[in-house]
Design an enzyme around this catalytic site. Structure first.
Site, mmCIF file in Angstrom:
data_model
loop_
_atom_site.group_PDB
_atom_site.id
_atom_site.type_symbol
_atom_site.label_atom_id
_atom_site.label_comp_id
_atom_site.label_asym_id
_atom_site.label_seq_id
_atom_site.Cartn_x
_atom_site.Cartn_y
_atom_site.Cartn_z
ATOM 1 N N CYS A 1 -86.228 10.152 28.957
ATOM 2 C CA CYS A 1 -86.731 8.603 29.469
ATOM 3 C C CYS A 1 -85.788 9.129 31.212
ATOM 4 O O CYS A 1 -85.234 9.167 31.362
ATOM 5 C CB CYS A 1 -85.998 7.635 28.721
ATOM 6 S SG CYS A 1 -87.018 6.291 29.649
ATOM 7 N N ARG B 1 -84.443 5.424 33.282
ATOM 8 C CA ARG B 1 -83.311 4.353 32.836
ATOM 9 C C ARG B 1 -82.583 4.255 33.751
ATOM 10 O O ARG B 1 -81.559 3.786 33.055
ATOM 11 C CB ARG B 1 -82.097 6.051 32.098
ATOM 12 C CG ARG B 1 -82.957 6.487 30.767
ATOM 13 C CD ARG B 1 -81.594 7.460 30.489
ATOM 14 N NE ARG B 1 -82.732 8.675 30.270
ATOM 15 C CZ ARG B 1 -82.058 9.879 30.645
ATOM 16 N NH1 ARG B 1 -81.066 9.642 30.426
ATOM 17 N NH2 ARG B 1 -82.557 11.082 31.003
ATOM 18 N N TRP C 1 -92.703 -0.349 31.550
ATOM 19 C CA TRP C 1 -93.339 -0.249 31.825
ATOM 20 C C TRP C 1 -93.849 0.410 32.426
ATOM 21 O O TRP C 1 -93.870 2.151 32.141
ATOM 22 C CB TRP C 1 -93.968 -1.047 33.165
ATOM 23 C CG TRP C 1 -92.696 -0.329 34.075
ATOM 24 C CD1 TRP C 1 -91.743 0.459 35.264
ATOM 25 C CD2 TRP C 1 -91.313 -0.928 34.510
ATOM 26 N NE1 TRP C 1 -91.452 0.141 35.166
ATOM 27 C CE2 TRP C 1 -90.106 -0.119 35.724
ATOM 28 C CE3 TRP C 1 -90.605 -2.494 34.389
ATOM 29 C CZ2 TRP C 1 -89.689 -0.968 35.928
ATOM 30 C CZ3 TRP C 1 -89.445 -3.022 34.645
ATOM 31 C CH2 TRP C 1 -88.729 -1.986 35.547
ATOM 32 N N GLU D 1 -98.627 8.717 32.684
ATOM 33 C CA GLU D 1 -97.946 8.799 31.278
ATOM 34 C C GLU D 1 -100.200 8.823 31.069
ATOM 35 O O GLU D 1 -100.488 8.929 29.944
ATOM 36 C CB GLU D 1 -97.773 7.699 30.945
ATOM 37 C CG GLU D 1 -95.867 8.237 30.946
ATOM 38 C CD GLU D 1 -95.293 7.109 30.125
ATOM 39 O OE1 GLU D 1 -95.272 5.899 31.609
ATOM 40 O OE2 GLU D 1 -95.490 7.211 28.973
HETATM 41 N N1 ARG Z 1 -96.644 8.433 26.817
HETATM 42 C C1 ARG Z 1 -96.822 7.281 26.269
HETATM 43 C C2 ARG Z 1 -97.773 6.603 26.066
HETATM 44 O O1 ARG Z 1 -98.551 7.388 27.594
HETATM 45 C C3 ARG Z 1 -95.731 6.270 26.221
HETATM 46 C C4 ARG Z 1 -93.919 6.450 26.229
HETATM 47 C C5 ARG Z 1 -93.294 4.906 26.802
HETATM 48 N N2 ARG Z 1 -93.447 4.968 27.999
HETATM 49 C C6 ARG Z 1 -92.792 4.006 29.122
HETATM 50 N N3 ARG Z 1 -93.235 3.700 30.469
HETATM 51 N N4 ARG Z 1 -91.767 3.427 28.909
HETATM 52 O O2 ARG Z 1 -98.273 5.790 25.678
#
Ligand code: ARG
Length: 361
Positions: free
Chosen positions: A67, A70, A237, A242
């Protein structure tokens, strides 16, 4: 499950960390360890105080090597729901989690922790995330999120039926002990979603893309002091990439790059036109722009890397070595523009932490 001696040793390590980091009284630590020892000797188990649980969950985030977010570990909001006994109550508490964490877009990092695993009890949430889009393999190709195909089939076997749009929100499956899993539907009106548009490319919104606001991981196990919390959904968030560089872009996910490149009028016949890269950038600009416009918390990968740098500095100042998984920490877009790329991290697992657990289906 751990043997009693392993459990005692893990408990001791955690309690020592807890009392030391928080500067608490060493005599009280000895008393606490005596109580834990008695509990373990008579029940093969022990129970965290509310504050141990809360601090343990936070430190587990701090120790999450994959992560990049953090820096904010200490602001995690913890709901202690260890008293919950039924699937129905558990579901209600997930609904609360979704609303509280969403907070009209001003996302609050949150975890809800259910009963610890024991010889008597185990709770499991079968979903990968509390919110996720269904995926269907059809004779005309895939509809929705290919990542969810198997789970979607399980839902339909349990009696759910999806609408077969590209963005059907999946139901929640909750299992208590070895009972038949139960299926629940999150009410639509508490689910915040963001339609994707682009600040300059007007046609972008006509692609009909969207994503949900809050990523809430629900299939990992939280381990604190040898105690395993098998149902402990948590969220932060999103970092834009992602969604923009993975969920909507991966060729085995929503696979949007060819469509975006086409609409941009790029030469998709030649790799060296870098059409994928150009399309990727515009898609990521669109994701960040759309979340901002909708008033939903999101972070771009440059800012996230800067925040992670600050986290690294703070940890070192506190005498704690920073562990990390480089392959996950580097952003999938322009990784070498962040300091993370140019550094090495030791991928050592420190507990408390969050762990993968075997999918129950
Ligand atoms: N990578 C995952 C997704 O696209 C989520 C993982 C957690 N991500 C976060 N920003 N807390 O759905």
């Amino acid at each position: 499950m751990l043997s009693t001696i392993e459990l005692y040793n893990e408990a001791k390590k955690f309690i020592e960390m807890y009392y030391t980091e928080l500067g608490l009284c060493p005599n009280e630590m000895t008393l606490r360890m005596n109580t834990i020892k008695e509990e373990i000797n008579s029940n093969g188990n022990y129970f965290h105080t509310k504050h141990e649980l809360e601090y343990g969950a936070k430190v587990a985030w701090r120790n999450s090597n994959k992560c990049i977010g953090r820096l904010f570990w200490n602001s995690l909001h913890v709901f202690d729901e260890r008293d919950i006994e039924t699937e129905e109550e558990l579901f209600q508490s997930l609904v609360n989690h979704v609303s509280f964490a969403t907070n009209n877009g001003k996302i609050r990092p949150t975890i809800t922790i259910f009963k610890q695993k024991s010889y008597k009890n185990s709770f499991k949430i079968w979903n990968h995330q509390l919110l996720r889009y269904a995926g269907y393999q059809t004779e005309f190709g895939t509809i929705g999120d290919p990542h969810s195909i198997k789970f979607t089939e399980v839902c339909e076997e349990l009696g759910w039926r999806g609408d077969r749009t590209p963005f059907d929100l999946l139901p929640i499956i909750i299992q208590k002990n070895n009972n038949k899993p139960k299926l629940f539907q999150i009410p639509n009106d508490i689910v915040l979603e963001v339609p994707i548009s682009h600040p300059e490319l007007d046609w972008f919104s006509s692609l009909g893309m969207k994503w949900y606001a809050v990523p809430m991981i629900s299939d990992m196990m939280l381990e604190i002091g040898g105690i395993q919390y098998t149902a402990a959904p948590f969220n932060g968030w999103y970092m834009g990439t992602e969604i923009g560089a993975r969920n909507l872009a991966d060729s085995n996910r929503y696979n949007l790059l060819p469509t975006v490149a086409e609409r941009m009028g790029l030469n998709t016949a030649s790799n060296s036109s870098l059409w994928k890269d150009k399309a990727l950038i515009e898609l990521n600009i669109a994701v960040l722009h759309s979340f901002k416009e909708a008033g939903v918390s999101i972070v771009d990968h440059h800012t996230a890397a800067q925040q992670f740098k600050l986290f690294e500095e703070r940890e070192l100042n506190n005498g704690r070595p920073v562990t990390g998984d480089w392959t996950w920490l580097i952003p999938p877009v322009s990784p070498a523009t962040t300091h993370v790329f140019h550094q090495q991290y030791k991928d050592e697992i420190v507990k408390p932490n969050y762990f993968y657990q075997k999918a129950p289906y």
